[in-house]
Design a protein around this motif. Sequence first.
Motif, PDB file in Angstrom:
ATOM      1  N   GLU A 164       0.829  -1.189   0.000  1.00 43.79           N
ATOM      2  CA  GLU A 164       0.000   0.000   0.000  1.00 43.79           C
ATOM      3  C   GLU A 164       0.872   1.251   0.000  1.00 43.79           C
ATOM      4  OE1 GLU A 164      -3.133   0.008  -0.272  1.00 43.79           O
ATOM      5  OE2 GLU A 164      -3.838   1.963   0.412  1.00 43.79           O
ATOM      6  N   ALA A 244      -1.548   4.212   5.843  1.00 42.38           N
ATOM      7  CA  ALA A 244      -1.756   3.692   4.494  1.00 42.38           C
ATOM      8  C   ALA A 244      -2.640   4.662   3.722  1.00 42.38           C
ATOM      9  CB  ALA A 244      -2.414   2.317   4.559  1.00 42.38           C
ATOM     10  N   ARG A 246      -5.067   4.232   1.793  1.00 44.41           N
ATOM     11  CA  ARG A 246      -6.493   3.936   1.815  1.00 44.41           C
ATOM     12  C   ARG A 246      -7.149   4.311   3.146  1.00 44.41           C
ATOM     13  NH1 ARG A 246      -7.284  -2.209   0.621  1.00 44.41           N
ATOM     14  NH2 ARG A 246      -5.451  -1.828  -0.654  1.00 44.41           N
ATOM     15  N   GLU A 299      -4.300  -4.565  -4.959  1.00 47.75           N
ATOM     16  CA  GLU A 299      -3.967  -5.133  -3.668  1.00 47.75           C
ATOM     17  C   GLU A 299      -2.796  -6.115  -3.750  1.00 47.75           C
ATOM     18  OE1 GLU A 299      -7.204  -6.796  -1.523  1.00 47.75           O
ATOM     19  OE2 GLU A 299      -7.944  -4.841  -0.962  1.00 47.75           O
TER      20      GLU A 299
END
Length: 304
Positions: A164, A244, A246, A299
Amino acid sequence: MDLRDIEIFLALAEELHFGRTADRLHITASRVSHAIKKQERRIGAPLFERTSRTVRLTPLGKQLRDDLLPARRQFQQALDRAVVEARGVTGQLGVGYSTPWCADLVHRAAKALRDRHVGCTVQTYEIQFDDPLGLLRRGELDLQVSELPVHEIGITTGPVLFREPRALMVPAGHALAQLGSVSLQDLADAQLITPRGNIPKAVLDTHLPTHTPSGRLIPRGPAYTFWSEVPALVAAGLGVSVVAARAARYHDRPGVAFVPFHDGPSLDYGVLWPSTGPSSAVLAFVDLLRGTTDAEDGERPQSE
């Protein structure tokens, strides 16, 4: 190049450190060096650039790593499946996770495991930052999905599931919030909020350094035990946090901003289990975790 030499090359390509590679493979650093030199002689060109302080892959080394990883992965999966079929999959698994996005992955794999193996159940647990390996060490978990790297006695590191990009969570009114991206050097201009407790040293050194690459001190802000404290501390202007990328989708709230890093390492998430050895159910679950990340764009590890 035999299988052991391939394993040594790929381990060094990931660790970029001869000592850590030797510890990971339970061999000597000189054995690692000898294997790499033998490979380079056979190929006819360097695979790594070495200095007294760093080890880096050459462009040829990166190409060889990228070509070998899928084959290594298929080989390991074939062995894992054979073990699973031989032993059978039953019983209850205790599985830990450290972040909401790891939780999403774990729950998808748990459903797939229950659907595929009726006699197997999964109990999930959220890992707290003040004792991230405690449940695993005490035998309360069979495996967990969390941040890497981890180099701890009694803990085995399994596959990297996804990589990530990192971001910096900053107060919305902070000068760094106005930038399009930040660098590791910018950490010297803000107080870094850090977790308290028994955090693995490798994780701290990689993601929460005490100094910037140029040697500037990175000031420390408040410490936290539970992740829910962090957005509130940042919104209050008490510091910044390395996260991260996200995290912006999971933890956005008024008063904070997320600015991507344009340098530094990725934040890698992978599987950990006790070094006593994985059960057939653990191997089956890890196989499903891999399959779940394969199915989702962005991912999968970039090198695999």
